[in-house]
Design an enzyme around this catalytic site. Structure first.
Site, PDB file in Angstrom:
ATOM      1  N   ASP A   1      23.105 -16.734 -13.271  1.00 20.86           N
ATOM      2  CA  ASP A   1      21.817 -16.432 -13.887  1.00 20.86           C
ATOM      3  C   ASP A   1      21.935 -15.117 -14.634  1.00 20.86           C
ATOM      4  O   ASP A   1      22.257 -14.091 -14.051  1.00 20.86           O
ATOM      5  CB  ASP A   1      20.731 -16.340 -12.800  1.00 20.86           C
ATOM      6  CG  ASP A   1      19.322 -16.435 -13.350  1.00 20.86           C
ATOM      7  OD1 ASP A   1      19.108 -16.030 -14.510  1.00 20.86           O
ATOM      8  OD2 ASP A   1      18.428 -16.902 -12.618  1.00 20.86           O
TER       9      ASP A   1
ATOM     10  N   ARG B   1      19.401 -13.825 -16.577  1.00 15.36           N
ATOM     11  CA  ARG B   1      18.072 -13.375 -16.974  1.00 15.36           C
ATOM     12  C   ARG B   1      17.758 -11.964 -16.473  1.00 15.36           C
ATOM     13  O   ARG B   1      18.353 -11.488 -15.503  1.00 15.36           O
ATOM     14  CB  ARG B   1      17.003 -14.343 -16.444  1.00 15.36           C
ATOM     15  CG  ARG B   1      17.005 -15.687 -17.144  1.00 15.36           C
ATOM     16  CD  ARG B   1      16.023 -16.645 -16.495  1.00 15.36           C
ATOM     17  NE  ARG B   1      16.466 -17.062 -15.161  1.00 15.36           N
ATOM     18  CZ  ARG B   1      15.821 -17.951 -14.420  1.00 15.36           C
ATOM     19  NH1 ARG B   1      14.693 -18.501 -14.864  1.00 15.36           N
ATOM     20  NH2 ARG B   1      16.281 -18.280 -13.223  1.00 15.36           N
TER      21      ARG B   1
END
Length: 362
Positions: free
Chosen positions: A294, A296
């Site tokens: 991930d 983000r």
């Protein structure tokens, strides 16, 4: 002089340069490299790089592990580029699309000595430009003169790297009433980051009390799920389910963050989908591309909440990472509100992988 670009603006310029296929110059002390994204590299510019000296390739440790290249620098590998290697060879190391059809890429020789911080910075820039995380580079002498002569962006590591690691400040630019299906009392806020990146949005439902925990969701943009109704994920149902619950409750705020594909961008997300068609799960696909599970930045959501006047939330999420980041950035999570919607025959394995490998509470 205020008309000169700030370091943040020069970083934004470097991202655009890399996307268009231009090299950038990175320096630390007396050391410098000329780096260019492999994804946008052309045969002509590869030849020009070779004219400056031996070419090396910076790959993330995730991608290097897939290629069986030795990793001597923790989070990246620096691979020698043979003098007779053409552009397709470099592209095959950067892009895993043909890994199964042509698994033997080597033998690959990784560099152990020399400066690794500048190739690391090059990879961070390429990632932030939403390109495949790989960069070809050469050592460079007289970096300042070279940059002026060829009109290239130059970034000193000492000032550029800290800014890349920070979450860009966000500023409100516009807001207006927006009735939506979930609630007639809707309001859309637009926030613009200082780093020249994409804008992010907050959809406010009703008039949430700033003195109480607000029902909130951090929702990452998903063109395929939110707009096209893709069945490969649960994003569209989560978006509509969250807004629907806020409408029923009469108040809430949904943060719509433009971080497609867990922060890797739509093009790389489609590359990951193609790898999933070859039999890899969603986490394995990201790793083969050279990304983490991930990528983000949930700090953006906390920044928007604070700007809107909220300090505590009832967070609609199945992702423990969002809860941890909210707490770490000073937003109190008073309650986790589960959001289990959208499972179907096409995304069942995807959801199971998120639970097993990313700890999602499904």
């Amino acid at each position: 002089m205020s008309l000169l670009p700030t370091m943040l603006e020069r970083i934004a310029r470097a991202r655009v340069d890399l996307r268009m296929g231009l090299p950038v110059i990175l320096t630390t002390g007396d050391t410098a490299i000329l780096a260019i994204a492999v994804e946008s590299l052309t045969p002509e510019r590869l030849a020009d790089l070779r004219g400056l000296g031996p070419v090396a390739l910076a790959l993330t440790a995730r991608r290097a592990t897939t290629l069986k290249a030795r990793v001597y620098d923790d989070d990246l590998a620096r691979v020698e580029v043979p003098i007779d290697a053409d552009l397709s060879w470099l592209q095959s190391l950067a892009d895993p699309a043909d890994d199964l059809a042509a698994p033997m890429k080597g033998p690959l020789t990784s560099l152990r000595s020399g400066e690794a911080s500048l190739p690391r910075l090059a990879l961070a820039l390429v990632k932030s430009a939403r390109l495949l995380p790989s960069a070809a580079y050469v050592d460079l002498q007289d970096a300042g003169s070279f940059a002026l002569k060829h009109d290239l962006t130059l970034l000193p590591r000492s000032t550029a790297e800290p800014l890349l690691n920070q979450s860009s400040p966000l500023h409100p630019v516009a807001a207006a009433r927006l009735p939506v299906e979930a609630a007639k009392a809707g309001r859309l806020h637009i926030f613009r980051p200082e780093d020249g990146g994409e804008e992010h949005y907050a959809i406010e439902i009703g008039r949430p009390d700033r003195d109480k925990p607000v029902l909130a969701r951090l929702h990452s943009a998903c063109f395929t799920g939110d707009v096209l109704g893709s069945l490969k994920c649960d994003c569209g149902p989560q978006l509509r389910g969250a807004l629907g619950q806020m409408g029923q409750d009469g108040a809430g705020v949904l943060l719509y963050l433009n971080q497609e594909g867990r922060g890797i961008g739509l093009a790389n997300k489609m590359r990951a989908y193609s790898l999933q068609d070859q039999g890899f799960d969603t986490v394995e696909a990201n790793h083969r591309l050279g990304f983490e599970d991930d990528e983000r930045d949930f700090r953006l959501g906390a920044s928007i909440l604070r700007e809107l006047g909220f300090s505590s939330v009832r967070l609609m999420t199945n992702n423990p990472g969002k809860i941890a980041m909210m707490e770490k950035t000073g937003i109190s999570v008073e309650e986790r509100v589960p959001l289990k919607v959208g499972e179907n025959e096409f995304n069942r394995h995807y959801l199971a992988t998120k639970a097993a490998k990313s700890g999602h509470m499904l």
